[in-house]
Design a protein around this motif. Structure first.
Motif, short mmCIF file in Angstrom:
data_model
loop_
_atom_site.label_atom_id
_atom_site.label_comp_id
_atom_site.label_asym_id
_atom_site.label_seq_id
_atom_site.Cartn_x
_atom_site.Cartn_y
_atom_site.Cartn_z
N CYS A 133 5.80 -5.08 5.59
CA CYS A 133 6.25 -3.70 5.42
C CYS A 133 7.14 -3.57 4.19
O CYS A 133 8.16 -4.25 4.08
CB CYS A 133 6.99 -3.22 6.66
N ASN A 134 6.75 -2.69 3.28
CA ASN A 134 7.54 -2.46 2.07
C ASN A 134 8.83 -1.72 2.37
O ASN A 134 9.73 -1.69 1.53
CB ASN A 134 6.73 -1.65 1.05
N GLY A 178 2.38 -2.68 2.75
CA GLY A 178 2.26 -1.27 3.07
C GLY A 178 3.40 -0.84 3.96
O GLY A 178 4.50 -1.38 3.86
N ILE A 179 3.12 0.11 4.86
CA ILE A 179 4.16 0.65 5.73
C ILE A 179 3.78 0.40 7.18
O ILE A 179 2.68 0.75 7.60
CB ILE A 179 4.33 2.18 5.50
N CYS A 180 4.70 -0.19 7.92
CA CYS A 180 4.41 -0.51 9.31
C CYS A 180 4.48 0.75 10.18
O CYS A 180 5.01 1.77 9.75
CB CYS A 180 5.36 -1.58 9.82
N SER A 181 3.97 0.64 11.39
CA SER A 181 3.87 1.82 12.24
C SER A 181 5.26 2.38 12.57
O SER A 181 5.45 3.58 12.63
CB SER A 181 3.13 1.46 13.53
N SER A 187 6.50 4.28 9.50
CA SER A 187 5.77 5.51 9.20
C SER A 187 6.07 6.58 10.26
O SER A 187 5.51 7.66 10.24
CB SER A 187 4.26 5.25 9.11
N LYS A 228 5.76 6.82 13.66
CA LYS A 228 4.84 7.27 14.71
C LYS A 228 5.26 6.67 16.04
O LYS A 228 5.54 5.51 16.14
CB LYS A 228 3.42 6.85 14.38
#
Ligand SMILES: [Mn+2]
Ligand SMILES: [Mn+2]
Ligand SMILES: [Zn+2]
Ligand SMILES: [Zn+2]
Lengths: 125, 125
Positions: A79-80, A117-120, A123, A125
């Motif tokens: 995760c960024n 990327g972006i983890c859940s 992000s 959610k």
DNA sequence: TGGCATATGATAACGATTATCATTATCCCA
DNA sequence: TGGGATAATGATAATCGTTATCATATGCCA
């Protein structure tokens, strides 16, 4: 296996995983306050050499370590935003990698797949 | 685009590719003997920011650069013996990576797949 | 031409890692 | 059991790649 090497292996297996050498040093100091950073680096090299730990170097160039031997190969989703490491494996990808290498006459011995990327959680959610 | 940034981009596009900053510095010095290493690092950062170059960091932690923009994404087969980089892509792997990420609720933005082993030249075939 | 933003080069600073070296702990056999 | 070889350890210096700093140079436009 000296007492410090045992302690460092214990940090690897009991902690949150994917720690850097400095983070491992800090964690180990809670049990062995006088342990030096050089010993941590030496122990990690030793543990990697005898298959009890594995090193990997993500895009920031800082080595991280995780227990090995009893654990199966896996890739990482990184995760960024929060820096967390998610372990994942897709057997079909593993197979295709071998075929891809073979197609180029290349004999693979290891590989590294990291998805950034972006983890859940991040992000939202 | 200053003259040095042009020169460095030229090194990237005309050279053997996958060079480190120090190697790029040496190559650039053949045309611009007084160019400093700081300028090389700054130019590489600039070229990456405007999409003309791409940085990647293999397992030794030393950043390497290649031209980007006109070139499509690809992965690397890296020879442990001679250090050469072979470019390869397997569309099926790319697709599976996206699905793997989605399965974990992860939104991928980039990825790095590097396969280490022995190239056909070094395996003596 | 003058003024200002940007680019540059030398060099210091930095963070991670490795090397060095003196000191300790551990092992092994007489 | 004792003592000497051997390995491990900790402090610290050194190294390496990279970034920050700062004074100077260059480009550009009013
Ligand atoms: Mn892992
Ligand atoms: Mn490439
Ligand atoms: Zn996250
Ligand atoms: Zn090779």
């Amino acid at each position: 296996m000296s007492v410090r090497r045992e302690a460092i292996l214990e940090v690897l297996t009991s902690g949150p995983g994917h720690l850097s050498a400095q983070e491992i040093h800090r964690a180990a100091q809670e049990r062995l306050p006088r342990i030096g950073i050089a010993t941590v680096y030496r122990a990690l090299k030793f543990l990697c050499a005898c298959g009890k730990a594995a090193e990997f170097i993500p895009a920031d160039g800082v080595a991280r370590y995780e227990p090995a031997g009893s654990r199966a190969h896996h890739d990482h989703l990184i995760c960024n935003s929060c820096g967390s490491f998610i372990e994942a494996v897709e057997p079909e990808i593993e197979k295709l990698q071998i075929r891809l290498a073979a197609r180029h006459g290349f004999k693979p011995s290891s590989h590294k797949l990291e998805i950034y990327g972006i983890c859940s959680r991040c992000s939202g959610k």
